[in-house]
Design a protein around this motif. Structure first.
Motif, short mmCIF file in Angstrom:
data_model
loop_
_atom_site.label_atom_id
_atom_site.label_comp_id
_atom_site.label_asym_id
_atom_site.label_seq_id
_atom_site.Cartn_x
_atom_site.Cartn_y
_atom_site.Cartn_z
N HIS A 2 -15.60 17.13 0.84
CA HIS A 2 -16.25 16.67 -0.37
C HIS A 2 -16.97 15.37 -0.05
N ARG A 3 -17.80 14.93 -0.96
CA ARG A 3 -18.58 13.73 -0.72
C ARG A 3 -17.80 12.48 -1.11
N THR A 4 -17.80 11.51 -0.20
CA THR A 4 -17.24 10.19 -0.46
C THR A 4 -18.40 9.22 -0.59
N GLN A 5 -18.45 8.46 -1.68
CA GLN A 5 -19.60 7.59 -1.91
C GLN A 5 -19.17 6.17 -2.25
N ALA A 6 -19.85 5.22 -1.64
CA ALA A 6 -19.69 3.80 -1.98
C ALA A 6 -21.04 3.29 -2.44
N LYS A 7 -21.05 2.55 -3.55
CA LYS A 7 -22.32 2.13 -4.15
C LYS A 7 -22.25 0.67 -4.57
N TYR A 90 -16.39 8.40 12.39
CA TYR A 90 -16.97 8.89 11.15
C TYR A 90 -18.47 8.62 11.10
N GLU A 91 -19.15 9.38 10.26
CA GLU A 91 -20.58 9.21 10.04
C GLU A 91 -20.83 8.93 8.57
N LEU A 92 -21.82 8.11 8.30
CA LEU A 92 -22.25 7.80 6.94
C LEU A 92 -23.76 7.94 6.85
N THR A 93 -24.23 8.23 5.67
CA THR A 93 -25.66 8.12 5.38
C THR A 93 -25.82 6.97 4.40
N VAL A 110 -26.31 2.79 -1.18
CA VAL A 110 -25.39 3.91 -1.35
C VAL A 110 -24.99 4.44 0.03
N ALA A 111 -23.70 4.44 0.32
CA ALA A 111 -23.19 5.00 1.58
C ALA A 111 -22.42 6.27 1.25
N GLU A 112 -22.80 7.38 1.88
CA GLU A 112 -22.20 8.67 1.58
C GLU A 112 -21.73 9.35 2.86
N SER A 113 -20.65 10.13 2.73
CA SER A 113 -20.18 10.96 3.84
C SER A 113 -19.51 12.18 3.26
N TYR A 114 -19.35 13.20 4.10
CA TYR A 114 -18.59 14.38 3.71
C TYR A 114 -17.35 14.44 4.60
N GLU A 115 -16.20 14.17 4.00
CA GLU A 115 -14.97 14.08 4.77
C GLU A 115 -13.82 14.67 3.96
N GLU A 116 -12.75 14.97 4.68
CA GLU A 116 -11.53 15.40 4.02
C GLU A 116 -11.02 14.26 3.14
N LEU A 124 -12.21 3.40 3.86
CA LEU A 124 -13.61 3.20 4.26
C LEU A 124 -14.51 3.04 3.04
N ARG A 125 -14.26 3.85 2.01
CA ARG A 125 -15.09 3.77 0.80
C ARG A 125 -14.91 2.42 0.11
N GLU A 126 -13.65 1.98 -0.02
CA GLU A 126 -13.40 0.71 -0.70
C GLU A 126 -13.93 -0.47 0.11
N CYS A 127 -13.74 -0.41 1.44
CA CYS A 127 -14.30 -1.47 2.29
C CYS A 127 -15.82 -1.49 2.18
N GLY A 128 -16.42 -0.29 2.23
CA GLY A 128 -17.88 -0.20 2.19
C GLY A 128 -18.45 -0.67 0.86
N GLU A 129 -17.80 -0.28 -0.23
CA GLU A 129 -18.31 -0.66 -1.54
C GLU A 129 -18.27 -2.17 -1.74
#
Length: 283
Positions: A2-7, A90-93, A110-116, A124-129
């Motif tokens: 699923h998509r993980t997103q930090a904004k 890991y990879e992010l867009t 916006v940083a997005e990835s598709y990960e488990e 990673l999402r919380e750090c990135g956001e």
């Protein structure tokens, strides 16, 4: 998957054209965010391979889109060492969008990835956001006032842990009602770190820092930064196996923990070797 997103969003008193170079050129990126950007030319174009160095973190990216002064997109590739010596790859867009609104420009990262779905991707999402919120805040100061505050913003001393907002299940496991109590679960505690010396362990649920509740990752980082100003050991309240414990931690500004090192290949290699020797990681 699923998509993980930090904004993160910031309004800056400048035109999109004035802000664009900070997001899409090596010189501009170095002015507010990075230590070094390696690319073939003085600008970054679609299809370019880019090496981005921030402290001891190296990101080998590819530019997916460059549409000045509105949209800039990178595919980021990271390899992060964890406290047990293993690696998280890991990879992010990461996409930057600029929208002019009267005399200001709305900048969105916006940083997005598709990960488990797992705790490391939450980390990673919380750090990135929070990281992008802090970085755009610094960009605002650089553009509007000419002040680069990155070392003030990111240079707060650390505990030496990897942590994320505890799930409702993790809070309930410690015997608390997740509707009324929250905290941060420790995913890793670095050996010989301030946290380890204070008795904290992987899996502990941190409930409060300096008497302030820390129900979210953002609250945790804010409490750390505020605690440093008091110039004394930081009281910590945490739960383990359903029991409450209290300890105190003296924070550390060791580059191994903050990641703020001089951006040379030799210095980065030395830091990574030191991490490998001690089984430590940068949070």
């Amino acid at each position: 998957m699923h998509r993980t997103q930090a904004k993160a969003v910031m309004h800056i008193e400048a035109s999109a054209s004035e802000i664009w170079p900070y997001l899409a050129t090596p010189a501009g990126m170095n002015a507010y965010l990075t230590d070094e950007v390696i690319v073939a030319g003085s600008t970054i174009q679609e299809g370019d391979q880019v090496r981005i160095i921030i402290g001891d973190m190296i990101n080998d990216a590819v530019c997916l889109a460059c549409e000045p002064p509105r949209r800039f997109c990178l595919r980021d590739r990271f390899r992060a060492m964890l406290a047990d010596g293993s690696y998280l790859e890991y990879e992010l867009t990461t996409t930057f969008l600029l929208e002019e609104e009267q005399w200001m420009t709305k900048v969105t990262a916006v940083a997005e990835s598709y990960e488990e779905d797992n705790v490391w991707m939450q980390w990673l999402r919380e750090c990135g956001e929070l990281g992008w919120r802090q970085s755009l805040f610094n960009l605002k100061h650089v553009v509007e006032l000419g002040l680069d505050l990155r070392y003030d913003i990111f240079g707060y001393p650390r505990l030496g842990v990897c942590n994320c907002t505890a799930s409702m299940e993790q809070v309930a496991e410690q015997g608390y009602n997740p509707d009324t109590v929250g905290g941060n679960v420790l995913l890793e505690v670095f050996p010989d770190s301030p946290a380890a010396r204070a008795g904290l362990c992987k899996g502990d649920l941190v409930l409060a820092l300096s008497g302030e509740p820390v129900p979210t990752y953002h609250d945790f980082v804010k409490a750390l930064a505020m605690s440093f100003r008091k110039h004394q050991a930081v009281p910590i309240t945490y739960a383990r196996d359903g029991r409450i414990y209290h300890t105190a931690v003296t924070l550390s500004s060791d580059p191994l923990l903050t990641g703020l090192v001089q951006p040379t290949e030799e210095r980065i290699a030395a830091i990574l070797n030191r991490k490998a020797d001690h089984g430590q990681s940068d949070s």
